[in-house]
Scaffold this motif. Structure first.
Motif, PDB file in Angstrom:
ATOM      1  N   ASN A 134      25.524  20.658  51.761  1.00 57.20           N
ATOM      2  CA  ASN A 134      24.887  21.737  51.094  1.00 57.20           C
ATOM      3  C   ASN A 134      26.225  23.002  51.108  1.00 57.20           C
ATOM      4  OD1 ASN A 134      22.609  21.156  49.773  1.00 57.20           O
ATOM      5  ND2 ASN A 134      21.362  21.463  51.879  1.00 57.20           N
ATOM      6  N   VAL A 135      26.960  24.279  50.267  1.00 59.10           N
ATOM      7  CA  VAL A 135      27.509  25.091  50.176  1.00 59.10           C
ATOM      8  C   VAL A 135      27.124  26.654  50.529  1.00 59.10           C
ATOM      9  CG1 VAL A 135      29.896  25.942  49.779  1.00 59.10           C
ATOM     10  CG2 VAL A 135      29.605  23.131  49.305  1.00 59.10           C
ATOM     11  N   LEU A 136      27.983  27.192  51.085  1.00 61.05           N
ATOM     12  CA  LEU A 136      27.192  28.242  51.177  1.00 61.05           C
ATOM     13  C   LEU A 136      29.314  29.463  50.668  1.00 61.05           C
ATOM     14  CD1 LEU A 136      25.793  30.876  52.138  1.00 61.05           C
ATOM     15  CD2 LEU A 136      26.098  30.949  54.590  1.00 61.05           C
ATOM     16  N   LEU A 137      28.925  30.010  49.898  1.00 57.11           N
ATOM     17  CA  LEU A 137      29.771  30.879  49.358  1.00 57.11           C
ATOM     18  C   LEU A 137      29.874  32.803  50.030  1.00 57.11           C
ATOM     19  CD1 LEU A 137      30.398  29.875  45.933  1.00 57.11           C
ATOM     20  CD2 LEU A 137      31.467  29.007  48.255  1.00 57.11           C
ATOM     21  N   ILE A 138      30.451  33.483  51.454  1.00 55.92           N
ATOM     22  CA  ILE A 138      30.033  34.386  51.436  1.00 55.92           C
ATOM     23  C   ILE A 138      31.426  35.507  51.289  1.00 55.92           C
ATOM     24  CG2 ILE A 138      30.202  35.554  53.726  1.00 55.92           C
ATOM     25  CD1 ILE A 138      29.235  33.264  55.189  1.00 55.92           C
ATOM     26  N   GLY A 139      31.103  36.186  50.511  1.00 57.41           N
ATOM     27  CA  GLY A 139      32.508  37.285  50.058  1.00 57.41           C
ATOM     28  C   GLY A 139      32.203  38.578  49.316  1.00 57.41           C
ATOM     29  N   PRO A 140      32.503  39.569  49.201  1.00 56.59           N
ATOM     30  CA  PRO A 140      31.899  40.609  49.137  1.00 56.59           C
ATOM     31  C   PRO A 140      31.481  40.602  47.433  1.00 56.59           C
ATOM     32  CG  PRO A 140      34.473  40.975  49.296  1.00 56.59           C
ATOM     33  CD  PRO A 140      34.096  39.837  49.915  1.00 56.59           C
ATOM     34  N   THR A 141      31.321  41.847  46.944  1.00 57.23           N
ATOM     35  CA  THR A 141      30.635  41.476  45.803  1.00 57.23           C
ATOM     36  C   THR A 141      31.929  41.977  44.969  1.00 57.23           C
ATOM     37  OG1 THR A 141      29.088  43.015  44.041  1.00 57.23           O
ATOM     38  CG2 THR A 141      30.244  44.587  45.222  1.00 57.23           C
ATOM     39  N   GLY A 142      31.898  41.572  43.557  1.00 59.53           N
ATOM     40  CA  GLY A 142      32.876  40.764  42.124  1.00 59.53           C
ATOM     41  C   GLY A 142      34.381  40.732  42.933  1.00 59.53           C
ATOM     42  N   CYS A 143      34.067  39.041  44.205  1.00 56.39           N
ATOM     43  CA  CYS A 143      35.254  38.651  44.141  1.00 56.39           C
ATOM     44  C   CYS A 143      35.456  37.731  44.087  1.00 56.39           C
ATOM     45  CB  CYS A 143      35.399  38.365  45.813  1.00 56.39           C
ATOM     46  SG  CYS A 143      34.200  37.198  46.469  1.00 56.39           S
ATOM     47  N   GLY A 144      34.114  36.888  43.069  1.00 52.42           N
ATOM     48  CA  GLY A 144      34.444  35.787  41.885  1.00 52.42           C
ATOM     49  C   GLY A 144      33.767  34.690  42.409  1.00 52.42           C
ATOM     50  N   ARG A 193      36.437  51.868  43.371  1.00 59.31           N
ATOM     51  CA  ARG A 193      34.568  51.449  43.402  1.00 59.31           C
ATOM     52  C   ARG A 193      34.053  50.424  43.678  1.00 59.31           C
ATOM     53  NH1 ARG A 193      33.539  52.827  37.109  1.00 59.31           N
ATOM     54  NH2 ARG A 193      34.903  54.515  36.413  1.00 59.31           N
ATOM     55  N   GLY A 194      35.156  49.796  44.343  1.00 63.92           N
ATOM     56  CA  GLY A 194      34.406  48.918  45.493  1.00 63.92           C
ATOM     57  C   GLY A 194      33.542  47.748  44.110  1.00 63.92           C
ATOM     58  N   THR A 195      33.340  47.018  44.295  1.00 60.50           N
ATOM     59  CA  THR A 195      32.451  46.270  42.880  1.00 60.50           C
ATOM     60  C   THR A 195      33.189  45.383  42.063  1.00 60.50           C
ATOM     61  OG1 THR A 195      32.165  47.795  40.825  1.00 60.50           O
ATOM     62  CG2 THR A 195      29.835  47.914  42.789  1.00 60.50           C
ATOM     63  N   GLY A 196      34.358  45.275  43.150  1.00 59.63           N
ATOM     64  CA  GLY A 196      35.498  44.230  42.576  1.00 59.63           C
ATOM     65  C   GLY A 196      35.485  44.330  41.488  1.00 59.63           C
ATOM     66  N   ALA A 197      35.719  43.051  40.722  1.00 61.92           N
ATOM     67  CA  ALA A 197      36.209  42.605  38.833  1.00 61.92           C
ATOM     68  C   ALA A 197      35.055  43.633  38.097  1.00 61.92           C
ATOM     69  CB  ALA A 197      36.443  41.248  38.380  1.00 61.92           C
ATOM     70  N   ARG A 198      34.164  43.426  38.878  1.00 62.19           N
ATOM     71  CA  ARG A 198      32.822  43.869  37.780  1.00 62.19           C
ATOM     72  C   ARG A 198      32.937  45.660  37.470  1.00 62.19           C
ATOM     73  NH1 ARG A 198      29.390  40.942  41.710  1.00 62.19           N
ATOM     74  NH2 ARG A 198      28.609  38.801  40.910  1.00 62.19           N
ATOM     75  N   ALA A 199      33.833  46.541  38.223  1.00 60.32           N
ATOM     76  CA  ALA A 199      33.892  47.900  38.177  1.00 60.32           C
ATOM     77  C   ALA A 199      34.903  47.442  37.007  1.00 60.32           C
ATOM     78  CB  ALA A 199      34.488  48.184  38.890  1.00 60.32           C
ATOM     79  N   ALA A 200      35.962  46.799  36.776  1.00 57.55           N
ATOM     80  CA  ALA A 200      37.138  47.315  35.483  1.00 57.55           C
ATOM     81  C   ALA A 200      36.759  46.318  33.986  1.00 57.55           C
ATOM     82  CB  ALA A 200      37.727  45.015  35.842  1.00 57.55           C
ATOM     83  N   ARG A 201      35.539  46.095  33.857  1.00 59.06           N
ATOM     84  CA  ARG A 201      34.652  45.837  32.338  1.00 59.06           C
ATOM     85  C   ARG A 201      34.026  47.602  32.647  1.00 59.06           C
ATOM     86  NH1 ARG A 201      32.512  42.604  28.755  1.00 59.06           N
ATOM     87  NH2 ARG A 201      33.115  40.698  29.751  1.00 59.06           N
ATOM     88  N   ALA A 202      33.956  48.187  33.006  1.00 62.09           N
ATOM     89  CA  ALA A 202      32.874  49.339  33.225  1.00 62.09           C
ATOM     90  C   ALA A 202      34.232  50.281  32.772  1.00 62.09           C
ATOM     91  CB  ALA A 202      31.938  50.451  34.347  1.00 62.09           C
ATOM     92  N   ILE A 203      35.667  50.271  33.583  1.00 64.18           N
ATOM     93  CA  ILE A 203      36.220  51.152  32.703  1.00 64.18           C
ATOM     94  C   ILE A 203      36.708  51.008  31.899  1.00 64.18           C
ATOM     95  CG2 ILE A 203      38.798  51.818  33.899  1.00 64.18           C
ATOM     96  CD1 ILE A 203      37.571  51.181  36.333  1.00 64.18           C
ATOM     97  N   LEU A 204      37.086  49.484  31.600  1.00 66.01           N
ATOM     98  CA  LEU A 204      37.912  49.326  30.619  1.00 66.01           C
ATOM     99  C   LEU A 204      36.227  49.769  29.322  1.00 66.01           C
ATOM    100  CD1 LEU A 204      38.749  45.704  30.687  1.00 66.01           C
ATOM    101  CD2 LEU A 204      40.152  48.000  30.358  1.00 66.01           C
ATOM    102  N   GLU A 205      35.048  50.023  29.426  1.00 63.93           N
ATOM    103  CA  GLU A 205      34.417  50.405  28.554  1.00 63.93           C
ATOM    104  C   GLU A 205      34.761  51.892  28.361  1.00 63.93           C
ATOM    105  OE1 GLU A 205      32.028  49.526  26.392  1.00 63.93           O
ATOM    106  OE2 GLU A 205      32.121  46.902  26.622  1.00 63.93           O
ATOM    107  N   GLU A 206      34.932  52.833  28.993  1.00 63.86           N
ATOM    108  CA  GLU A 206      34.584  53.641  28.775  1.00 63.86           C
ATOM    109  C   GLU A 206      36.569  54.137  28.488  1.00 63.86           C
ATOM    110  OE1 GLU A 206      35.210  55.394  33.591  1.00 63.86           O
ATOM    111  OE2 GLU A 206      33.391  54.843  33.666  1.00 63.86           O
ATOM    112  N   VAL A 207      37.510  53.885  28.592  1.00 64.20           N
ATOM    113  CA  VAL A 207      38.362  53.970  28.313  1.00 64.20           C
ATOM    114  C   VAL A 207      38.873  53.688  27.362  1.00 64.20           C
ATOM    115  CG1 VAL A 207      41.191  53.193  27.837  1.00 64.20           C
ATOM    116  CG2 VAL A 207      40.152  53.470  30.353  1.00 64.20           C
TER     117      VAL A 207
END
Length: 436
Positions: free
Chosen positions: A129-139, A373-387
């Motif tokens: 079994n595999v455990l992936l550890i990484g900050p939010t929004g890293c993939g 914003r500190g949420t990695g790639a997830r924040a990019a969609r929110a920014i594009l929606e605003e722009v």
């Protein structure tokens, strides 16, 4: 059209219905008896055994008709992940190996079923079994979703935050296997060779690194319940999910060959590792940014200090760390993958016959804002929606607009995008400060 007699006969041997055990009737009065069916079956089998290699019908890729497609090799799985996920090479290598070994374990198990007991392999292939550890929004979740599209085995995703110890409000650990059975079209045998991705696994860490006298129903209790599933046992799974009620339909599913991939942000684990390795407060501390330092090495003791029990850690032998995305990586996330966000928005505008353009500076500006914003790639969609909020609202009603150009000022200074008219070759704009 041939005349259909009152007493059907075999079109091959001429015997009537009363002379054979079974007569199978076909269209236009044609029929065949069970004896001729058996003879035809033997002839076909003899031809298959005596045919030279490569003879007989083949699939478009050259393999014999009906044969299983070749399993993807680790390099091929890695290349597929590269099309959708930017960076994280180490995690891709770990997942590629885990999935490939999972295929080999399935194939070995399938090949052993048809052998005599004395001829079976003496070596049983266990799972890792595999455990992936990484900050939010890293993939982490994106890697799992990409694998789900590519795998030739059932794949299910679940969230550990919904799980509680049996007898409490929430979901039992067995309920996540119901999604695996549904992914296998309710074929339990096929589901037993599937893969489960369990996200937010860090949320079931116990509240203290030391055992507590109070019951921790959504933390240590869930870890205890997951132990046997990770190692392999026969679970009673409610087909319709949830805890189920007495009388609800349940099926028995053996998890011995189910591969579990676990993912979590493990916020604060880096401080535990650095404290253990002498990277805490005081003189001589490495104050460089996290990305500029040597990669962290997570030991079982670090995970135990975070709140995972030793028995749980022991059932996850493979641990892979995902690095946080920097500005350059986020810019590539926006433009390079096949499902890159900017490609998706370009497609949305193209449906209305409008071209959407981003300057290179604008792409980097979006990446910089997402990083803040500190949420990695997830924040990019929110920014594009605003722009793109105003263009997506106004442009579909404007037949005179052919192109929308997003610049760095559009992203950072809230300036309206530059528009290109269908009737005028030069740029024109309705630029003004939207924050005014």
């Amino acid at each position: 059209m041939p005349e259909i007699s009152e007493e059907p006969t075999c079109s091959f041997c001429g015997k009537g219905r009363r002379q054979v055990r079974r007569l199978i009737a076909g269209p236009l009065g044609v029929a065949i008896c069970d004896g001729c069916v058996a003879q035809c079956t033997e002839l076909v089998a003899d031809d298959a055994e005596s045919a030279p290699d490569g003879a007989g019908p083949v699939e478009p890729d050259g393999r014999p008709a009906g044969a299983r497609p070749p399993r993807p090799r680790p390099h091929e799985i890695h290349a597929l992940l590269d099309q959708y996920v930017v960076g994280q090479d180490q995690a891709k290598r770990v997942l590629s190996i885990a999935v490939y070994n999972h295929y080999k374990r399935i194939d070995t198990r399938t090949a052993s079923v048809g052998r005599h007991a004395a001829e079976k392999d003496t070596v049983e292939l266990g799972k890792s079994n595999v455990l992936l550890i990484g900050p939010t929004g890293c993939g982490k979740t994106h890697l799992a979703q990409t694998l789900a599209r590519a795998l030739d085995v059932p794949f299910a995703m679940a969230d550990a935050t919904a799980l509680t110890e049996a007898g409490y409000v929430g979901e039992d650990v067995e309920t996540m296997l119901a999604a695996l059975i549904r992914a296998a079209d309710h074929d339990v045998e096929r589901a037993e060779s599937g893969i489960v991705y369990l996200d937010e696994i860090d949320k079931i860490a116990r509240r203290s690194a030391h055992p507590s006298t109070t019951r921790d129903v959504s933390g240590e209790g869930v870890q205890q319940a997951l132990l046997s599933l990770l190692a392999g046992r026969i679970a009673e799974v409610p087909l319709h999910g949830g805890r189920g009620r007495p009388g609800d339909e349940r099926v028995a599913l053996d998890t011995s060959n189910v591969l579990f991939i676990l993912g979590g942000a493990f916020t604060g684990l880096d401080r535990i590792v650095e404290s253990r390795s002498g990277g805490g407060l005081g003189f001589g501390v490495d104050i460089r940014p996290r990305q500029a330092r040597a990669p962290l090495e997570v030991l079982p003791a670090d995970l135990q200090h975070f709140g995972l029990i030793p028995e749980f850690i022991g059932r996850i032998p493979v641990v892979s760390l995902l690095e946080p995305l920097d500005t350059a990586a986020l810019a590539r996330v926006l433009t390079v993958p096949r499902n890159a966000l900017i490609k998706q928005y370009r497609r949305l505008f193209a449906i209305d016959g409008v071209t959407l353009e981003f300057t290179e500076d604008a792409v980097h500006a979006v990446a910089e804002q997402a990083l803040l914003r500190g949420t990695g790639a997830r924040a990019a969609r929110a920014i594009l929606e605003e722009v793109l909020l105003d263009p997506m609202y106004e442009v579909p009603s404007r037949a005179d607009v052919s192109t929308v150009v997003i610049t760095r000022d559009t992203v950072l200074a809230k300036v309206d995008p530059t528009l290109r008219s269908r009737s005028r070759p030069a740029f024109w704009s309705e630029r003004h400060d939207r924050s005014a």
